[in-house]
Design a protein around this motif. Sequence first.
Motif, PDB file in Angstrom:
ATOM      1  N   ASN A  25       0.797  -1.233   0.011  1.00 50.50           N
ATOM      2  CA  ASN A  25      -0.004  -0.095   0.083  1.00 50.50           C
ATOM      3  C   ASN A  25       0.986   1.256  -0.098  1.00 50.50           C
ATOM      4  O   ASN A  25       0.486   2.265  -0.604  1.00 50.50           O
ATOM      5  CB  ASN A  25      -0.896  -0.026   1.307  1.00 50.50           C
ATOM      6  N   LEU A  26       2.012   1.354   0.727  1.00 47.51           N
ATOM      7  CA  LEU A  26       2.720   2.661   1.085  1.00 47.51           C
ATOM      8  C   LEU A  26       3.843   2.734   0.003  1.00 47.51           C
ATOM      9  O   LEU A  26       4.156   3.813  -0.291  1.00 47.51           O
ATOM     10  CB  LEU A  26       3.431   2.564   2.267  1.00 47.51           C
ATOM     11  N   TRP A  27       4.113   1.587  -0.529  1.00 47.47           N
ATOM     12  CA  TRP A  27       5.448   1.800  -1.503  1.00 47.47           C
ATOM     13  C   TRP A  27       5.094   1.278  -2.954  1.00 47.47           C
ATOM     14  O   TRP A  27       5.145   2.044  -3.720  1.00 47.47           O
ATOM     15  CB  TRP A  27       6.485   0.814  -0.971  1.00 47.47           C
ATOM     16  N   ILE A 182      -1.007   7.850   9.096  1.00 50.06           N
ATOM     17  CA  ILE A 182      -0.955   8.042   7.529  1.00 50.06           C
ATOM     18  C   ILE A 182      -2.013   9.305   7.327  1.00 50.06           C
ATOM     19  O   ILE A 182      -1.669   9.982   6.428  1.00 50.06           O
ATOM     20  CB  ILE A 182      -1.488   6.737   6.621  1.00 50.06           C
ATOM     21  N   ALA A 264      -2.554   6.490   1.461  1.00 51.02           N
ATOM     22  CA  ALA A 264      -0.933   6.616   1.170  1.00 51.02           C
ATOM     23  C   ALA A 264      -0.836   7.425  -0.167  1.00 51.02           C
ATOM     24  O   ALA A 264       0.102   8.168  -0.042  1.00 51.02           O
ATOM     25  CB  ALA A 264      -0.463   5.086   1.032  1.00 51.02           C
ATOM     26  N   PHE A 307       6.516   8.733   8.842  1.00 56.31           N
ATOM     27  CA  PHE A 307       6.278   8.104   7.492  1.00 56.31           C
ATOM     28  C   PHE A 307       7.065   6.666   7.371  1.00 56.31           C
ATOM     29  O   PHE A 307       6.598   5.596   7.323  1.00 56.31           O
ATOM     30  CB  PHE A 307       6.724   8.788   6.203  1.00 56.31           C
ATOM     31  N   LEU A 311       5.779   2.956   7.973  1.00 58.56           N
ATOM     32  CA  LEU A 311       6.238   2.050   6.732  1.00 58.56           C
ATOM     33  C   LEU A 311       6.744   0.510   7.440  1.00 58.56           C
ATOM     34  O   LEU A 311       6.292  -0.414   6.919  1.00 58.56           O
ATOM     35  CB  LEU A 311       7.534   2.621   6.046  1.00 58.56           C
TER      36      LEU A 311
END
Length: 447
Positions: A25-27, A182, A264, A307, A311
Amino acid sequence: MERENFGNRFGVLVAMAGSAIGLGNLWRFPYLVGSYGGAAFIFVYIFCVFLLCLPIFISEVIVGRRSRSNAYGAFKKLAPGTRWKWLGAVSVVTPIIVVSYYSVVGGWSVEYFFKSVTLDFTTGITRAEMGTMFGTFISSVWAPIIGHTIFLLLTAFIIVAGVKSGIEKFGKIMMPLLFVLIILIAIRAATLPGAGDGLKYLFKPDFSKIDATVCAAALGQAFFTLSLGVGTILTYGSYVSKKENIIASSTYTAVSDFLFAILASCAIMPAVFAFGLNPQEGPGLVFETLPFIFANMPLGWLAAILFFLALIVAALTSSISLYEVGVAYLVEERKYSRRGASVLVFLVAWILGILCSLSFGPLSDIRIFGQTIFNFFDKLSANVLMPVGGLLIVIFVGWAMKKNDVLDELTNGGTLKNRGISSFVLFLVRYVCPLAVIAVFLTAVIF
Ligand code: TRP
């Protein structure tokens, strides 16, 4: 020994959502959105998640809960004496491959968290310097291996503590924290001058951008983010109590996962646009572009710490779900103690992870089918094992299991009064999912 269960519905949700919400999701999601045309990609992705992948997710939970077994034992129990047990065997091996390279990226997050705490991202640093910093770091020998080791050890500690007091408890604290983090970062990003263009990019679709590649990328991402096709959700499903509503819990998971991916992107894209950077950065987005932005925006140091903490947390709750597959197998099929199983999985994943990590540096010349070790593991699992595993799971639930058994799981023996929606889910599982998955991947191969 009594098998453990998740305590209640919230426990199921945090565990499942913990598995789903992760680096994917984040990357991965934000850089795919950036590379494949913003809102148009998100539009296709919505279909992939809710119409195609949610039924696969539900199928995995059904197999787990019905059999009350690890990924290998499940097929032995539900289809004794058939070749389905090979699917079980693959489902035990793949997550260990995934966790080994996942943990390398988890290790990068650990390193970047330390960098942000020690205020390494300082004002005036250029985008190019940030790229060099990342490139030097991942191709070096020791620092990434140390990060990988720390990350994998953290994962192992949670696993050793058990299903309820490890996985579930950790999720109950960390998942709400993750959403808070987030949201804070998204607010900071959306209030930067010039952020509006980023939001427009995310929410105003240009449908002409949709083609076969976009569809395949969206479906691949939906598989990855919902942790499908490799036995993780199946294993978690085996800890879901008979009272839980499978369709509801799975849907909540998919919705939280989707919301988190959007949040995100809202934390990242507006900042990328505000700084006039290119959204099509690819995998370097989170480790190169973002730290550059943090270094150069007001309160950026704080955003950076939050952040990279997010992660790590997101990655951890996912890596425990991958790790648990092997542990559950070793404990139930090979009679290991939980501790012994955790040590064995640790050693295998640790060594494979070290090879992955070194494949950015000293081992970069070793190629498997033309790919470095890291890329080979990534491509093999995301492009082959996950889709094929997911396809076989829906075929198993839709065609190999008895229809009444499946409906029995979906309706909890008829007590839930959701027969209509259950039949609809079964229809998707039998016809729509297998055909669509085959179609999308064939088109992607042909074009
Ligand atoms: N879904 C996680 C993420 O988005 C990663 C993950 C956990 C995963 N378990 C998985 C991916 C199983 C594929 C298969 O980061």
